[in-house]
Design an enzyme around this catalytic site. Structure first.
Site, short mmCIF file in Angstrom:
data_model
loop_
_atom_site.label_atom_id
_atom_site.label_comp_id
_atom_site.label_asym_id
_atom_site.label_seq_id
_atom_site.Cartn_x
_atom_site.Cartn_y
_atom_site.Cartn_z
N ASN A 35 0.81 -1.22 0.00
CA ASN A 35 0.00 0.00 0.00
C ASN A 35 0.84 1.27 0.00
O ASN A 35 0.43 2.29 -0.54
CB ASN A 35 -0.92 0.04 1.23
CG ASN A 35 -2.28 -0.53 0.96
OD1 ASN A 35 -2.63 -0.81 -0.19
ND2 ASN A 35 -3.06 -0.71 2.00
N CYS A 36 2.00 1.21 0.62
CA CYS A 36 2.80 2.43 0.81
C CYS A 36 3.15 3.16 -0.50
O CYS A 36 2.97 4.37 -0.57
CB CYS A 36 4.04 2.13 1.63
SG CYS A 36 3.63 1.60 3.31
N PRO A 37 3.61 2.46 -1.54
CA PRO A 37 3.91 3.20 -2.78
C PRO A 37 2.69 3.89 -3.38
O PRO A 37 2.82 4.96 -3.96
CB PRO A 37 4.44 2.12 -3.72
CG PRO A 37 4.92 1.03 -2.84
CD PRO A 37 4.01 1.06 -1.63
#
Length: 187
Positions: free
Chosen positions: A46-48
């Site tokens: 999810n972070c990118p």
């Protein structure tokens, strides 16, 4: 105790920013609005997507005189490689802050001690270093920075217009309310 309306503590952290390693401190961020976006770690799923969302809207934060700081529990070295290898993260023109000691994650109360990772937390900090908004939730739920932008605009409006409050779904330019006895039970 809530972090709202509290001073951020003294801190020093290394970041990867525009091809260089830089130091970010509580003193270096003062004098402008800041948004801290905590994520568990680089190279996750999810972070990118969240970094890319912030990057795609970075011009809006800049137009509001605010700096964005993506913070993970990794080092600034990992952020350099993350920036070089992820097409989504490569778009970031704001600091990617390393928090390997977990000092920032603890200070903003987003650390998951047993995992050594941060929860997804978003904080708007005013130019004096005081936290004005806080949002923390499960790491499986990614955020939409347009809501962060709306909260930043509301915090800036209230700072310039003491005695006013922003109602639900307030957008820049919309009417605000002046709390008074006359409004009680009439809204």
């Amino acid at each position: 105790m809530s972090i709202i309306n509290t001073q951020i503590p003294a801190f020093k952290a290394n970041a990867f920013h525009n091809g260089k390693f830089v130091e970010i401190t509580d003193q270096s961020i003062k004098g402008k609005w800041n948004v801290f976006i905590f994520m568990p770690a680089a190279f996750t799923f999810n972070c990118p997507t969240e970094v890319e969302d912030a990057a795609d809207n970075y011009h809006m934060f800049q137009s509001l005189g605010a700096e964005v700081h993506i913070v993970t529990t990794d080092t600034h070295f990992a952020h350099k490689v993350w920036h070089e290898t992820s097409p989504a993260v490569k778009k970031a023109k704001f600091p990617l802050v390393g928090d390997p000691t977990h000092a920032l994650s603890r200070a903003f109360d987003v650390l998951i001690p047993e995992e050594g990772l941060a929860l997804r937390g978003t904080f708007v900090v005013n130019p004096d270093g005081v936290v004005k908004t806080a949002e923390v939730h499960d790491n499986a739920i990614a955020r939409d920075v347009k809501e962060t932008l709306r909260k930043l605009q509301a915090a800036q409006y209230i700072a310039k217009n003491p005695g006013q409050v922003c109602p639900a779904k307030w957008q820049e330019g919309a009417k605000t309310l002046t709390p008074s006895l006359d409004l009680v039970g009439k809204i």
